[in-house]
Scaffold this motif. Structure first.
Motif, PDB file in Angstrom:
ATOM      1  N   TYR A  32      -6.263   3.547   5.229  1.00  0.00           N
ATOM      2  CA  TYR A  32      -6.080   2.995   3.885  1.00  0.00           C
ATOM      3  C   TYR A  32      -4.614   2.662   3.610  1.00  0.00           C
ATOM      4  O   TYR A  32      -4.309   1.599   3.057  1.00  0.00           O
ATOM      5  N   MET A  65      -3.861  -0.382   5.558  1.00  0.00           N
ATOM      6  CA  MET A  65      -4.331  -1.604   4.908  1.00  0.00           C
ATOM      7  C   MET A  65      -3.316  -2.124   3.903  1.00  0.00           C
ATOM      8  O   MET A  65      -3.128  -3.338   3.766  1.00  0.00           O
ATOM      9  N   CYS A  71      -1.385  -5.583   4.412  1.00  0.00           N
ATOM     10  CA  CYS A  71      -1.548  -6.576   3.346  1.00  0.00           C
ATOM     11  C   CYS A  71      -0.194  -7.135   2.918  1.00  0.00           C
ATOM     12  O   CYS A  71      -0.078  -8.345   2.648  1.00  0.00           O
ATOM     13  N   ILE A  81      -5.494 -12.579   2.170  1.00  0.00           N
ATOM     14  CA  ILE A  81      -5.944 -11.189   2.205  1.00  0.00           C
ATOM     15  C   ILE A  81      -7.214 -11.062   3.046  1.00  0.00           C
ATOM     16  O   ILE A  81      -7.527  -9.985   3.546  1.00  0.00           O
ATOM     17  N   PHE A 138      -6.899  -9.590   8.016  1.00  0.00           N
ATOM     18  CA  PHE A 138      -7.877  -9.064   8.968  1.00  0.00           C
ATOM     19  C   PHE A 138      -7.354  -9.175  10.400  1.00  0.00           C
ATOM     20  O   PHE A 138      -7.379  -8.210  11.165  1.00  0.00           O
ATOM     21  N   VAL A 177     -13.871  -9.638   3.045  1.00  0.00           N
ATOM     22  CA  VAL A 177     -12.699  -8.805   3.297  1.00  0.00           C
ATOM     23  C   VAL A 177     -11.639  -9.033   2.226  1.00  0.00           C
ATOM     24  O   VAL A 177     -11.040  -8.092   1.690  1.00  0.00           O
ATOM     25  N   TRP A 226     -10.677  -5.827   0.009  1.00  0.00           N
ATOM     26  CA  TRP A 226      -9.564  -5.125   0.655  1.00  0.00           C
ATOM     27  C   TRP A 226      -8.809  -4.218  -0.320  1.00  0.00           C
ATOM     28  O   TRP A 226      -8.749  -2.995  -0.146  1.00  0.00           O
TER      29      TRP A 226
END
Length: 329
Positions: free
Chosen positions: A63, A66, A70, A98, A103, A302, A306
Motif C-alpha cells: 500500500y 502504491m 503513484c 493512475i 500499473f 486500476v 488505486w
C-alpha cells in the motif's frame, strides 16, 4: 555522492522507461535519439525520487508502495508523456496515468526487486507468473493500441519490439550484474536518500522538462493543478503511514542476490511466449469484448480504485493505532 546509489537509480529509470514507453508502446520508433535521451534523463530523475521516498518513508508493504509508485506515475504523465497520458483530461488522468502508467511502473518496481531478491521464493514465483501476463499484455497493446484515440498512430512491428526488448532487458540485467559486482558491505538502502545537492539537480531536471512541455503548449492548466494536488495527497499518505521502526522492502535486497539462471530463463521464456500470443492473436470478440477492450477496462479499473483502496487501508490502520493508544476496549 554514491556511484552505486546512482547505478541503482539508473537501472530503475531504464526499467520505468521500458514499462511506460515500450510496454505501453508510445511510438518509440518515431522518436529521435536526442528526444529519447532527454526522456531517459527524466526517467532516471523520477526513479531517484521514488527510491528516496521508499527509504525516507520506510516503505514496507504494497500500500505504501502504491503511493510511492503513484507519485512517479503522476510525474511521468505530466512531464514526460503528457501528449499520450493527459490528452483527454481528466478522464485520461485516471485511466492512463493512475491506471496504465502506475500499473506498469508497479510491474517495473517488482522486476527491480525480484532481480535483486533471488533468495526470496515468493519473488521468484511472481517473476515467472507475471512475466507471462506482462508479455501477453505487451503483445496486445503494441499491436492494437493504435486503434485508441490519441495513442500510437500505427501497430508495432514485431522486429522493433524484439529489438527494444533485447536492448532494455539486456541493460537492466547487465546493470543488476554490475551492481552485484560493485556491491560493498558499507552499501545500505540509506545511500538512496538524496542530499540537498542531488535534490536540487533533480528539481532542475524536472523543471526543464516542465518548461519544454509548456513551450510546446501541451498544458491547459487544470492538469498541472490536479496532478500537483494528487502528488501532495500521495506524499501526505506516505508521511502519515510511514512505520516508525522495523524493516523496509529494500532491506532484503542488500546485498543483492540475483535469481538462479534457471529462473531467469524461465521468466524470459514465458514472457516471450506471452508476447507472441498477445501479438499473434487477432482481436477476438466475445460478448462484445475484445482482449484490447478488456485491457482498457483493467487500466480504467486500476485508475479508479488505486487511491481509494490505499486511502481506505491507511484510514483503518490509523483508527487501529489510535484505538490501541486509547485502550478503549
Amino acid at each position: 555522492m554514491s556511484l552505486n546509489a546512482w547505478l541503482l537509480r539508473v537501472i530503475l529509470g531504464v526499467a520505468l522507461f521500458f514499462g511506460n514507453d515500450i510496454l505501453l508502446w508510445q511510438n518509440p520508433t518515431s522518436r529521435a535519439i536526442p528526444e529519447s535521451g532527454l526522456l531517459l534523463i527524466g526517467y532516471i530523475a523520477i526513479s531517484a525520487i521514488m527510491l528516496d521516498l521508499a527509504v525516507r518513508y520506510r516503505v514496507n508493504d504494497v500500500y505504501l508502495t502504491m503511493l510511492m509508485v503513484c507519485i512517479g506515475a503522476l510525474l511521468i504523465g505530466l512531464l514526460l508523456n503528457p501528449t499520450f497520458m493527459l490528452v483527454d483530461f481528466p478522464r485520461h488522468l485516471l485511466t492512463r496515468v493512475i491506471g496504465a502508467s502506475a500499473f506498469v511502473s508497479m510491474e517495473m518496481w517488482g522486476l527491480f526487486l525480484a532481480l535483486m531478491g533471488g533468495h526470496i521464493k515468493r519473488y521468484r514465483r511472481l517473476l515467472v507468473g507475471f512475466s507471462l501476463a506482462v508479455g501477453f499484455n505487451w503483445g496486445v497493446w503494441a499491436r492494437y493500441a493504435y486503434q485508441l484515440k490519441d495513442w500510437s498512430n500505427a501497430p508495432a512491428e514485431f522486429g522493433a519490439m524484439v529489438l527494444f526488448g533485447v536492448i532494455f532487458l539486456g541493460f537492466i540485467g547487465g546493470g543488476i550484474l554490475l551492481w552485484k559486482y560493485r556491491y560493498q558491505p558499507s552499501d545500505t538502502p540509506l545511500m538512496l536518500r538524496m542530499n540537498i545537492i542531488e535534490w536540487c539537480v533533480m528539481g532542475i531536471i524536472l523543471t526543464v522538462l516542465f518548461m519544454l512541455q509548456g513551450f510546446a503548449n501541451i498544458y491547459d492548466g487544470a492538469e498541472i493543478i490536479v496532478t500537483g494536488i494528487l502528488i501532495g495527497v500521495c506524499w501526505l499518505g506516505l508521511w502519515a503511514g510511514r512505520p516508525a521502526k522495523g524493516k523496509m522492502l529494500l532491506d532484503a535486497h542488500f546485498p543483492p542476490v540475483i535469481p538462479k539462471i534457471s529462473w531467469l530463463i524461465a521468466s524470459l521464456g514465458v514472457f516471450t511466449i506471452g508476447t507472441l500470443l498477445g501479438f499473434g492473436l487477432p482481436l477476438v470478440v466475445i460478448g462484445g469484448f475484445t482482449q484490447l477492450y478488456l485491457l482498457e477496462l483493467a487500466f480504467a479499473g486500476v485508475g479508479f480504485l488505486w487511491l481509494p483502496i490505499v486511502a481506505g487501508v491507511l484510514a483503518v490502520r490509523g483508527i487501529e493505532q489510535q484505538s490501541r493508544k486509547l485502550d478503549i476496549m
